[in-house]
Enzyme design. Structure first.
Site, short mmCIF file in Angstrom:
data_model
loop_
_atom_site.label_atom_id
_atom_site.label_comp_id
_atom_site.label_asym_id
_atom_site.label_seq_id
_atom_site.Cartn_x
_atom_site.Cartn_y
_atom_site.Cartn_z
N GLU A 117 0.83 -1.20 0.00
CA GLU A 117 0.00 0.00 0.00
C GLU A 117 0.86 1.25 0.00
O GLU A 117 0.48 2.29 -0.54
CB GLU A 117 -0.94 -0.01 1.21
CG GLU A 117 -2.06 1.02 1.11
CD GLU A 117 -3.13 0.83 2.17
OE1 GLU A 117 -4.19 0.27 1.84
OE2 GLU A 117 -2.90 1.24 3.33
N HIS A 127 6.42 -27.20 3.62
CA HIS A 127 5.57 -28.26 3.09
C HIS A 127 4.49 -27.70 2.17
O HIS A 127 3.50 -28.38 1.90
CB HIS A 127 4.96 -29.05 4.25
CG HIS A 127 5.99 -29.63 5.16
ND1 HIS A 127 6.58 -30.86 4.93
CD2 HIS A 127 6.57 -29.14 6.29
CE1 HIS A 127 7.47 -31.10 5.89
NE2 HIS A 127 7.49 -30.07 6.72
N LYS A 158 -13.97 1.10 -4.00
CA LYS A 158 -14.97 1.50 -3.00
C LYS A 158 -16.09 2.32 -3.64
O LYS A 158 -17.27 2.14 -3.33
CB LYS A 158 -14.31 2.29 -1.87
CG LYS A 158 -13.39 1.46 -1.00
CD LYS A 158 -13.03 2.16 0.30
CE LYS A 158 -12.24 3.41 0.10
NZ LYS A 158 -11.77 3.99 1.39
#
Length: 549
Positions: free
Chosen positions: A352, A383, A511
């Site tokens: 950001e 793993h 948004k």
């Protein structure tokens, strides 16, 4: 800043680092038995080993030249002096003032903020201690047992990460929970085994309008009113915000409101009142130790010469990997289970801040900026994705983080954990060539034909860079130091790339579109004609599924 000087410094670095016949990392160790001594830095008990990178003394000199050409030192002073380094919002980025326990003057827009920061901190810590001790209680007179934090982005990632990291320091009678996603399942799952009658809800939203946070908070308010009665709301809610009118309308008492300032970015807000949940959990002394760790690194970053300055070295090596060698991602692998959320926290902090494509003048940059930051704790990652780290076509630099001492009592577990951390960094660097693989298979009795078929699959190219951060133990002060190291590293990289590390306009468009889409999604009769074909098709498909088609 004269960007031509930066370009010239980078050209010299690029030409040298990518020169023909440049040695592999393992060869650099073979040629210099003192390489570790030359390529690590220390601050107190924190050790930063960067010897397993593709650099030598000349590379480091050229990197430091690049930093000086970019005027890292004067830009650093501008940051600490409270200059409006966030140029698009015309604000300082003075989160360092939040951990300024010395009380030394720190100015934002010409105003010394030290006293008001201290006053707000004292108010917060007094409240936290009162909740911990039972002086502040639930509506039924019982002590609070659970704290639920509503926030998103920095209002969630920071407190949630820190609470997990410092779980051994949280009071035994308290449980901390974090609800961020507007998906109602997040709140529902949190409350399934959480007793509402002894739960304190913290609403963290600077504007008190953040969609996800306020949706969850409204749901929680209705939940409390239904189960405990409307009069219980005032006893069970507090807020971190600056919007007193909205907070009062919501039902939060004025003495349970905690503020912070516009020069505190969300991703830097863990040091502020946003850390209230953490302060309640760990208590005054531990929260102040956490702040002191950040303050330690502020002092180191501001005072240490560049060649021994850990955040600067981190930044320069990141620029080398990103802009010279073209490595597109950065893995963060803490061999410390309680740092499980640290990679996600750094993901926001880095991406950001520096995920930008225009420079300070608004011109498009002609180079790469933030890498993709990701990671999981070791040994779990071994793993999962370490196959790609060792044998994939993409080279991924890794930051390993590990404590010398366990926070749990079992030394056996920690010895295994620590050995695996060192082994992975060693394996990434050394690799295993075809000749060694073939010899190993021959010793196992395989035939020449079987060796020829299998050996290529077991080759490790090596020469894959990593850094290791070693610290004594994961304490509040250590966590504060680790966070501040990465904060300042990211700032230095932003200076070199000539970008604004303190705004985040990239979060806005989605948004805005979501606000426009919400009425269409909520009303099956609403027209989708104005939407693009894909979005309209998805809306129609969702409507059909809700209708049972």
């Amino acid at each position: 800043m004269d960007r031509s000087k930066v370009a010239n410094a980078f050209a010299a670095l690029d030409a040298y680092a990518r020169r023909s016949g440049a040695p592999k990392i393992a060869d650099l160790f073979a040629a210099d038995p003192q390489r570790f001594d030359r390529f690590h830095a220390r601050f107190d008990d924190l050790l930063y080993d960067f010897s397993k990178h593709r650099l030598d003394a000349e590379t480091l000199r050229l990197l430091l030249d690049l930093g000086r050409a970019a005027e890292v030192e004067p830009r650093r002073e501008a940051l600490f002096e409270g200059d409006p380094v966030n140029i698009t919002e015309r604000r300082a980025a003075l989160h360092m003032a939040l951990r300024n326990l010395s009380g030394a003057p720190m100015r934002a827009a010409g105003e010394d903020v030290a006293a008001m920061v201290e006053a707000e901190r004292e108010k917060l810590l007094a409240f936290a201690e009162a909740v911990r001790s039972g002086a502040i209680r639930a509506a039924n007179g019982a002590r609070f047992t659970d704290i639920v934090n509503f926030g998103i982005g920095g209002s969630d990632l920071g407190p949630a990460m820190a609470a997990r990291a410092l779980s051994p320091f949280i009071a035994d009678h308290l449980r901390l929970h974090f609800v961020a996603n507007v998906d109602g399942a997040d709140f529902a799952d949190t409350m399934r085994n959480t007793p509402v009658e002894t739960t304190l809800f913290i609403v963290c939203s600077k504007t008190f309008t953040t969609l996800e946070t306020m949706t969850n908070a409204a749901t929680a308010r209705a939940y409390v009113a239904e189960r405990l009665g409307p009069d219980a709301i005032a006893s069970h809610f507090c807020a971190v915000s600056t919007q007193l009118d909205r907070i009062a309308a919501f039902g939060v008492r004025s003495d349970r409101v905690f503020g912070f300032w516009d020069w505190v970015g969300g991703r830097y807000s863990i040091w502020s009142s946003i850390g209230l949940s953490l302060a309640i959990g760990v208590g005054r002394d531990n929260f102040e130790a956490f702040l002191r760790g950040g303050e330690d690194i502020d002092r180191h970053f501001r005072e240490a010469p560049l060649e021994r300055n850990i955040p600067v070295l981190m930044a320069l090596i990141g620029v080398l990997n990103r802009n010279v060698f073209g490595y597109a991602t950065q893995a963060v692998i803490p061999y410390d289970q309680r740092l499980a959320r640290f990679p996600a926290y750094l993901q926001q902090l880095d991406m950001e801040s520096n995920g930008k494509s225009v420079d300070l003048s608004g011109a498009r940059v002609a180079y790469e900026t933030s890498p993709v930051v990701w990671g999981e704790p070791g040994t779990n990652g071994q793993h999962a994705f370490f196959q790609l780290l060792h044998q994939g076509t993409e080279i991924v630099p890794v930051d390993f983080l590990v404590a010398a001492k366990p926070t749990a009592a079992d030394e056996t577990h920690h010895r295994i954990l620590f050995a695996n951390c060192l082994a992975q960094s060693q394996a990434l660097m050394q690799g295993r060539p075809l000749e060694a693989v073939s010899a190993q298979l021959a010793a196992q009795g395989l035939s020449p034909d079987a060796i020829a078929a299998l050996a290529p699959h077991k080759v490790f190219d090596g020469d894959r860079p990593s850094s290791t951060f070693l610290y004594t133990a994961l304490t509040p002060r250590t966590l504060g130091r680790l966070i501040a190291l990465y904060e300042h590293k990211i700032f230095v990289q932003g200076v070199i790339w000539d970008i604004n590390s303190f705004d985040q306009w990239g979060v806005e468009l989605g948004k805005e579109l979501a606000q426009k889409l919400a009425p269409i999604v909520g009303d099956d009769s609403a027209s989708t004609e104005a939407l693009d074909a894909s979005t309209a098709g998805l809306v129609q498909a969702a409507r059909a599924r809700r209708a049972g088609a």
